[in-house]
Design a protein around this motif. Structure first.
Motif, PDB file in Angstrom:
ATOM      1  N   LEU A 121       0.840  -1.132   0.306  1.00  0.00           N
ATOM      2  CA  LEU A 121       0.425  -0.555  -0.083  1.00  0.00           C
ATOM      3  C   LEU A 121       1.121   1.525  -0.071  1.00  0.00           C
ATOM      4  CD1 LEU A 121      -2.787   1.184   0.146  1.00  0.00           C
ATOM      5  CD2 LEU A 121      -2.564   1.226   2.654  1.00  0.00           C
ATOM      6  N   GLY A 122       1.755   1.322   0.942  1.00  0.00           N
ATOM      7  CA  GLY A 122       2.781   2.492   0.305  1.00  0.00           C
ATOM      8  C   GLY A 122       3.347   2.827  -0.491  1.00  0.00           C
ATOM      9  N   LYS A 123       3.973   1.841  -1.206  1.00  0.00           N
ATOM     10  CA  LYS A 123       4.237   1.656  -2.614  1.00  0.00           C
ATOM     11  C   LYS A 123       2.895   2.221  -3.652  1.00  0.00           C
ATOM     12  CE  LYS A 123       6.737  -0.935  -5.961  1.00  0.00           C
ATOM     13  NZ  LYS A 123       6.593  -0.932  -7.224  1.00  0.00           N
ATOM     14  N   PHE A 124       2.270   1.380  -3.292  1.00  0.00           N
ATOM     15  CA  PHE A 124       1.074   2.200  -4.737  1.00  0.00           C
ATOM     16  C   PHE A 124       0.692   3.651  -3.867  1.00  0.00           C
ATOM     17  CE2 PHE A 124      -3.672   3.016  -4.977  1.00  0.00           C
ATOM     18  CZ  PHE A 124      -3.944   2.216  -5.995  1.00  0.00           C
ATOM     19  N   VAL A 125       0.776   4.496  -3.142  1.00  0.00           N
ATOM     20  CA  VAL A 125       0.089   5.393  -2.583  1.00  0.00           C
ATOM     21  C   VAL A 125       1.280   6.617  -3.243  1.00  0.00           C
ATOM     22  CG1 VAL A 125      -0.110   7.042  -0.599  1.00  0.00           C
ATOM     23  CG2 VAL A 125      -1.554   4.581  -0.693  1.00  0.00           C
ATOM     24  N   LYS A 128       1.334   5.850  -7.200  1.00  0.00           N
ATOM     25  CA  LYS A 128      -0.101   6.638  -7.906  1.00  0.00           C
ATOM     26  C   LYS A 128      -0.133   8.076  -7.353  1.00  0.00           C
ATOM     27  CE  LYS A 128      -0.870   2.386  -9.989  1.00  0.00           C
ATOM     28  NZ  LYS A 128      -1.082   2.338 -11.276  1.00  0.00           N
ATOM     29  N   HIS A 129      -0.090   8.368  -6.737  1.00  0.00           N
ATOM     30  CA  HIS A 129      -0.712  10.185  -5.740  1.00  0.00           C
ATOM     31  C   HIS A 129       0.510  10.461  -5.532  1.00  0.00           C
ATOM     32  CE1 HIS A 129      -4.657   7.984  -5.130  1.00  0.00           C
ATOM     33  NE2 HIS A 129      -4.211   7.247  -4.597  1.00  0.00           N
ATOM     34  N   GLY A 130       1.683  10.193  -5.324  1.00  0.00           N
ATOM     35  CA  GLY A 130       2.772  11.148  -5.327  1.00  0.00           C
ATOM     36  C   GLY A 130       3.059  11.241  -3.865  1.00  0.00           C
ATOM     37  N   LYS A 131       2.660  10.442  -3.068  1.00  0.00           N
ATOM     38  CA  LYS A 131       2.490  11.482  -1.942  1.00  0.00           C
ATOM     39  C   LYS A 131       3.852  10.354  -1.006  1.00  0.00           C
ATOM     40  CE  LYS A 131      -2.222  12.962  -1.699  1.00  0.00           C
ATOM     41  NZ  LYS A 131      -1.755  14.470  -1.787  1.00  0.00           N
ATOM     42  N   LYS A 132       4.213  11.190  -0.253  1.00  0.00           N
ATOM     43  CA  LYS A 132       5.364  10.894   1.010  1.00  0.00           C
ATOM     44  C   LYS A 132       4.474  10.106   2.029  1.00  0.00           C
ATOM     45  CE  LYS A 132       9.750  12.498   4.217  1.00  0.00           C
ATOM     46  NZ  LYS A 132      10.101  14.110   3.885  1.00  0.00           N
ATOM     47  N   VAL A 133       5.257   8.912   1.667  1.00  0.00           N
ATOM     48  CA  VAL A 133       5.318   8.112   3.140  1.00  0.00           C
ATOM     49  C   VAL A 133       5.776   7.123   3.888  1.00  0.00           C
ATOM     50  CG1 VAL A 133       3.534   5.989   3.031  1.00  0.00           C
ATOM     51  CG2 VAL A 133       3.707   6.949   1.472  1.00  0.00           C
ATOM     52  N   MET A 134       5.331   7.244   5.092  1.00  0.00           N
ATOM     53  CA  MET A 134       6.574   6.055   6.042  1.00  0.00           C
ATOM     54  C   MET A 134       5.565   5.154   6.849  1.00  0.00           C
ATOM     55  SD  MET A 134       7.456   8.454   9.796  1.00  0.00           S
ATOM     56  CE  MET A 134       8.853   8.613   8.959  1.00  0.00           C
ATOM     57  N   GLU A 178       5.052  12.158  15.750  1.00  0.00           N
ATOM     58  CA  GLU A 178       5.970  13.154  15.359  1.00  0.00           C
ATOM     59  C   GLU A 178       6.547  13.021  15.077  1.00  0.00           C
ATOM     60  OE1 GLU A 178       7.416  12.516  19.971  1.00  0.00           O
ATOM     61  OE2 GLU A 178       5.737  12.687  20.511  1.00  0.00           O
ATOM     62  N   SER A 179       7.284  11.715  14.732  1.00  0.00           N
ATOM     63  CA  SER A 179       8.495  12.160  13.408  1.00  0.00           C
ATOM     64  C   SER A 179       7.903  12.011  11.813  1.00  0.00           C
ATOM     65  CB  SER A 179       8.867  10.040  13.034  1.00  0.00           C
ATOM     66  OG  SER A 179      10.141  10.231  12.291  1.00  0.00           O
ATOM     67  N   ALA A 180       6.261  11.768  11.713  1.00  0.00           N
ATOM     68  CA  ALA A 180       6.154  12.202  10.405  1.00  0.00           C
ATOM     69  C   ALA A 180       6.106  13.710  10.249  1.00  0.00           C
ATOM     70  CB  ALA A 180       4.769  11.130   9.967  1.00  0.00           C
ATOM     71  N   LYS A 181       5.431  14.518  11.355  1.00  0.00           N
ATOM     72  CA  LYS A 181       5.283  15.640  11.149  1.00  0.00           C
ATOM     73  C   LYS A 181       6.148  16.262  11.316  1.00  0.00           C
ATOM     74  CE  LYS A 181       1.090  15.672  14.266  1.00  0.00           C
ATOM     75  NZ  LYS A 181       0.287  16.334  15.872  1.00  0.00           N
ATOM     76  N   LEU A 182       7.848  16.165  11.281  1.00  0.00           N
ATOM     77  CA  LEU A 182       8.975  16.770  11.502  1.00  0.00           C
ATOM     78  C   LEU A 182       9.196  16.731   9.784  1.00  0.00           C
ATOM     79  CD1 LEU A 182      10.202  16.311  15.320  1.00  0.00           C
ATOM     80  CD2 LEU A 182       9.620  18.194  14.347  1.00  0.00           C
ATOM     81  N   GLN A 183       9.001  15.291   9.632  1.00  0.00           N
ATOM     82  CA  GLN A 183       9.732  15.179   8.474  1.00  0.00           C
ATOM     83  C   GLN A 183       8.792  15.334   6.601  1.00  0.00           C
ATOM     84  OE1 GLN A 183      11.102  11.090   7.990  1.00  0.00           O
ATOM     85  NE2 GLN A 183      11.888  11.120  10.095  1.00  0.00           N
ATOM     86  N   ALA A 184       7.272  15.904   7.176  1.00  0.00           N
ATOM     87  CA  ALA A 184       6.422  16.534   6.527  1.00  0.00           C
ATOM     88  C   ALA A 184       6.089  15.030   5.826  1.00  0.00           C
ATOM     89  CB  ALA A 184       7.434  17.628   5.576  1.00  0.00           C
ATOM     90  N   VAL A 185       5.895  14.712   6.106  1.00  0.00           N
ATOM     91  CA  VAL A 185       4.985  12.648   5.559  1.00  0.00           C
ATOM     92  C   VAL A 185       3.429  13.143   4.993  1.00  0.00           C
ATOM     93  CG1 VAL A 185       4.079  10.645   5.914  1.00  0.00           C
ATOM     94  CG2 VAL A 185       6.715  11.327   6.742  1.00  0.00           C
ATOM     95  N   ASP A 186       3.244  12.585   3.979  1.00  0.00           N
ATOM     96  CA  ASP A 186       1.921  12.724   3.404  1.00  0.00           C
ATOM     97  C   ASP A 186       0.778  11.907   4.422  1.00  0.00           C
ATOM     98  OD1 ASP A 186       3.125  15.340   1.806  1.00  0.00           O
ATOM     99  OD2 ASP A 186       2.917  14.135   0.568  1.00  0.00           O
ATOM    100  N   VAL A 187       1.497  10.512   3.895  1.00  0.00           N
ATOM    101  CA  VAL A 187       0.556   9.184   4.707  1.00  0.00           C
ATOM    102  C   VAL A 187       1.360   8.637   5.272  1.00  0.00           C
ATOM    103  CG1 VAL A 187      -0.545   7.242   3.417  1.00  0.00           C
ATOM    104  CG2 VAL A 187      -0.739   9.798   2.932  1.00  0.00           C
ATOM    105  N   LEU A 188       0.941   8.692   6.885  1.00  0.00           N
ATOM    106  CA  LEU A 188       1.719   6.922   7.068  1.00  0.00           C
ATOM    107  C   LEU A 188       1.363   6.255   7.777  1.00  0.00           C
ATOM    108  CD1 LEU A 188       3.582   6.961  10.301  1.00  0.00           C
ATOM    109  CD2 LEU A 188       2.071   7.976  11.446  1.00  0.00           C
ATOM    110  N   LEU A 189       0.813   4.947   7.085  1.00  0.00           N
ATOM    111  CA  LEU A 189       1.355   3.936   8.198  1.00  0.00           C
ATOM    112  C   LEU A 189       1.850   2.653   8.474  1.00  0.00           C
ATOM    113  CD1 LEU A 189       1.535   2.887   3.752  1.00  0.00           C
ATOM    114  CD2 LEU A 189      -0.240   3.283   4.836  1.00  0.00           C
TER     115      LEU A 189
END
Length: 492
Positions: A121-125, A128-134, A178-189
């Motif tokens: 799903l991370g790879k898909f997002v 397909k959507h050009g999002k930064k994923v963690m 916290e890490s996702a916010k600091l790294q400007a992640v779009d989608v956190l799985l």
């Protein structure tokens, strides 16, 4: 997955299409067979009753019985009800419009494929959507679960939350946020822990994680091979957790399809994704209309085009298009096409996605023929010299005998390949934007695999609706085709 159900329904509707007029008893007899087919497919009894009642009520209306093609009208009604049973339209995919980081919480029982699905799903997002994923693993119970997600993350090129030994799931969730916010992640799985069965401890942990992370999506991962057990698991989770959707894994297996057909009715939640293989790119958005079309033997050309777009390299496609525009198509080009077919899923997968190709798929299965035939054809071409690949007309009896020996085949098989190349060459000259499909028609037609590759009988004369017969090929009523395909053919 739906092959058995598709065969049964196909037999029922062939009888209806073959009759010039229908009466109420004809419809009721057909629906009785449909009921048996659905029950054999392991569809829940309440779902079967509701489906059959809805179809029967609409199908015995005078507008249907007095129409010019009542059999096809009934098929259309069944198609519409199948789409509704599978979840209706407009609910596929993730809600990624929320304020980032959008949290997607993955839940499910142990062994359902949750961790692998998280990476898929991370790879898909991302693609397909050009999002930064963690991704973050919250599974501290299963040995090496966190390491597994880390390795998968490295394989798909997605960052994973660093592992801190001894940290508990709720604390990991806080750190991930916290890490996702600091790294400007779009989608956190968030990959949560599973259990062998649903219990209070599992649900308590899921709820605590949910309170900390406030997920936008809570996806339940279930194994489609579990049949009605998968539906029962989904119901248990849905009673305790605010699920937003379901991911069915192993949809490429030999399950009878009952879980997919029952899931929406029992849980009220849509199936959003389907795992279609072991590779990390084998995840597809679950689109009810396309699944319904494939069950009824109408194919999934839109899905095939998407698969081709993802598999075929742009520079190779452009090169082939230029050569075809000049009327050029040698054995090097054929070899490229065969390799593209392998990357798109092989013969069986492609045959199942093309309208009118049901007999071709059945012939493949009956002959016990697998995708090794593509490798054999590749070996034949590889045994030729560069000059022979560029100029197939040079292949005389002596050269054919040498190539057959070099590829481990026989002269008859070499002749079949050369004849298939000629058929495809003629078809390729007519191709513009729809390149791969007509070429595939030639491959399955009388001059290609359908004409007698070892172990196979004929599979028909090409590709109804997309081959030389035009958009309205033999046996295909445009009004029964899926809307996406009608639009595609109209704009062709």
């Amino acid at each position: 997955m739906f092959d058995s159900l598709s065969d049964r329904l196909g037999g029922v509707f062939d009888k209806l299409r073959g009759r010039g007029a229908l009466n109420e008893q004809d419809v009721r007899d057909a629906m009785r067979e449909v009921r048996v087919a659905l029950l054999e497919a392991d569809v829940a009894l309440p779902v079967v009753r509701r489906f059959v009642d809805a179809v029967t009520e609409k199908a015995i209306g005078q507008d249907v019985l007095r129409s010019v093609t009542p059999g096809q009208q009934v098929v259309k009604i069944v198609n519409d009800e199948l789409i509704e049973m599978l979840g209706g339209e407009g609910q596929e995919g993730l809600n990624l419009d929320a304020r980032p980081p959008v949290v997607v919480m993955m839940v499910g029982l142990q062994g359902s494929g949750k961790t692998t699905t998280t990476a898929k799903l991370g790879k898909f997002v991302r693609e397909k959507h050009g999002k930064k994923v963690m991704m973050a693993s919250l599974d501290v119970n299963r040995p090496a679960a966190q390491e597994q997600l880390k390795v998968l993350g490295e394989q798909v090129g997605i960052a994973t939350l660093p592992i801190v030994s001894g940290q508990q799931p709720v604390d990991i969730a806080r750190r991930a946020m916290e890490s996702a916010k600091l790294q400007a992640v779009d989608v956190l799985l968030l990959d949560t822990a599973g259990r062998l069965h649903v219990d209070e401890a599992l649900m308590g942990e899921m709820k605590a994680i949910s309170q900390v992370s406030t997920p936008t999506e809570v996806l339940l991962v279930v194994d489609s091979l579990a049949g009605q057990d998968a539906v029962n698991v989904a119901k248990s989770f849905n009673d305790e957790m605010p699920l937003t959707g379901v991911v069915l894994t192993r949809m490429d297996g030999d399950a009878r399809g009952g879980a997919a057909l029952s899931m929406r009715f029992v849980t009220g939640k849509p199936i959003k994704f389907a795992g279609t293989g072991e590779k990390l790119d084998a995840l597809e958005a679950f689109v009810p209309s396309r699944v319904a079309d494939r069950i009824l033997g109408m194919g999934d050309v839109v899905g095939l085009v998407e698969r081709a777009t993802a598999s075929i390299k742009e520079e190779e496609a452009e090169l082939l298009a230029k050569r075809m525009a000049k009327g050029q198509f040698d054995l090097n080009d054929l070899r490229m096409q065969l390799r593209q077919m392998q990357s798109m899923g092989g013969l069986g997968m492609l045959a199942g996605m093309l309208p009118g190709m049901k007999k071709a798929k059945q012939a493949l299965a009956a002959s016990n023929m697998d995708d090794k035939v593509l490798l054999h054809m590749d070996a034949i071409i590889g045994s030729m010299t560069a000059k022979e690949r560029a100029r197939p007309e040079l292949m005389n009896a002596k050269r054919k005998k040498r190539v057959a020996a070099g590829s481990g085949t026989d002269v008859q098989t070499v002749n079949k390949l050369l004849k298939m190349h000629q058929e495809m060459g003629r078809a390729m000259k007519q191709i513009r934007k729809m390149g791969g499909l007509k070429g595939l028609g030639a491959l399955f037609g009388s001059g290609g695999l359908g004409g007698g590759m070892p172990g196979m009988g004929g599979m028909g004369g090409g590709l109804p609706g997309l081959g030389s017969g035009g958009a309205n090929g033999p046996g295909v009523d445009p009004s029964t085709l899926p809307p996406d395909l009608q639009k595609l053919l109209k704009n062709k």
